[in-house]
Motif scaffolding. Sequence first.
Motif: not given
Ligand SMILES: NC(=O)c1ccc[n+]([C@@H]2O[C@H](COP(=O)([O-])OP(=O)(O)OC[C@H]3O[C@@H](n4cnc5c(N)ncnc54)[C@H](OP(=O)(O)O)[C@@H]3O)[C@@H](O)[C@H]2O)c1
Length: 430
Positions: A54, A224, A252, A275
């Motif tokens: 991001s 997750s 997932s 999903y």
């Molecule tokens: N708005 C804000 O203030 C804010 C703050 C913090 C983070 N964020 C955003 O929140 C999101 C998640 O961040 P994070 O660091 O917590 O993520 P992360 O833990 O690295 O995300 C890993 C997870 O992504 C999911 N996923 C979705 N599509 C996938 C794919 N194609 N391949 C592998 N995994 C996939 C899986 O969850 P499932 O198996 O459950 O789908 C996996 O467990 C990011 O976009 C981040 O920028 C936003």
Amino acid sequence: MISPATNPEMVHVVSKADNRQHAVVKLPCLDHSLPSSSLRARPVLLGLTSNNLSYARGGDLLHWWKTYPVPPTAPAPYNDQSSWGIVPAWGYAIVTESNVPGIISGSLIWGYWPTSTSPTLLCLERSNPEGHWVEVSNHRQQLMPIYNRYERVFPDEEKDLDGRAWSTVFRGVWVAGYLLSEYVFSPDPRAREPVHPLGAVSKLPWSADDADLLNAVVMVLGASTKVARSFSWCLFDRPRESGPLGLVQVTSSPGVLQEVVDKKGWEGLSKTVAYTEIDQATEWIEGLQPAKLVIVDCGARDNVLSQICQRLQESALLSCKTVIMQVGSQQKVYTADEVQAARAAMASLGKIQYNTSGIQDTVIDREGAATYFGEVSRRWKEWLAHRASAIPDMRLVYGQGIAGDNGIYGGWESLSNGAVRPEQGLVYVL
Ligand SMILES: NC(=O)c1ccc[n+]([C@@H]2O[C@H](COP(=O)([O-])OP(=O)(O)OC[C@H]3O[C@@H](n4cnc5c(N)ncnc54)[C@H](OP(=O)(O)O)[C@@H]3O)[C@@H](O)[C@H]2O)c1
């Protein structure tokens, strides 16, 4: 006075136009004098998560590229700052030189660092509470305040190597889940004024009714992700009478997340589905007859949200108030068309953008930095101590350095391809 040293430093650079293109470049070690109120610190332990994708995707819009511009001493074409950037990461750096009062060489600092082995120049001003500093360089003024805050690491944390590694992976995103549960959907919104998901700076209204989860079902997509795991854990710890009525996690990895739910005593109050099992979730929610459905999208995989919205239209939940919170995006590099489509979906689905920094800034203004950071640090340490129950499946995957498959380069490649598994936390020793 500039004198070249022998060992070049390494920096990971990413193409601003196509985040899939990336490279590792060598920088000559240059011996510059240190400006006043400044220090140099060398990153030593960094984490990578989908959040770093991001930072690249939104790098222009939200100024993340401005944090650490590629040094002009980098070889061409990477020294073209309009085309190449450095993606920052959360973690620790060790101070190599300092004339900042209160920070000596050898101190360890927590914060937002370049993915680089090069000693990084920071211009710091003392802040509140004790041990916090704020970066005040001109080129970082448009950055949201959360990214300009640095913290000295105290000796107990310095000794806890495992805790520090987990911090690099989780702490930067954990606070997002915490603030969402405690301030946007505050447990007692009539006693503590809730905060709009973009913070007070948005000047948008967010009433106690908006914040109330008492008769609401919360559905977390991408359950997750680290940010979702932190949000759900904070929900489990709220007084039951503050809601929500039920929690649905879509992921997932339903098996392990359901185990966590059961161990927290939420069996019956929560359903975890894959999903492909959205229909089961809709039926279960109908049975609870909620007044409100809050969908928190932390990065759901392809089209899942539109499928859910479609199912809701066809279900008994049609008349239920639905709020969709946009927290994060899928773990992949988006093409320009996909970015456009995501923006269009924000508008057509009426999604509300969530922003951690906006909320943190609001809470600091309202409560004071000492009160806010005191509480958030207590809750973070508590979560860290309970990580075996909160994230039983997760393990740290250590990498080394910047270059190669085992370095930051390889981590970026895996993230770009959606190849980092839910149970993996990528940590890099530099
Ligand atoms: N708005 C804000 O203030 C804010 C703050 C913090 C983070 N964020 C955003 O929140 C999101 C998640 O961040 P994070 O660091 O917590 O993520 P992360 O833990 O690295 O995300 C890993 C997870 O992504 C999911 N996923 C979705 N599509 C996938 C794919 N194609 N391949 C592998 N995994 C996939 C899986 O969850 P499932 O198996 O459950 O789908 C996996 O467990 C990011 O976009 C981040 O920028 C936003």
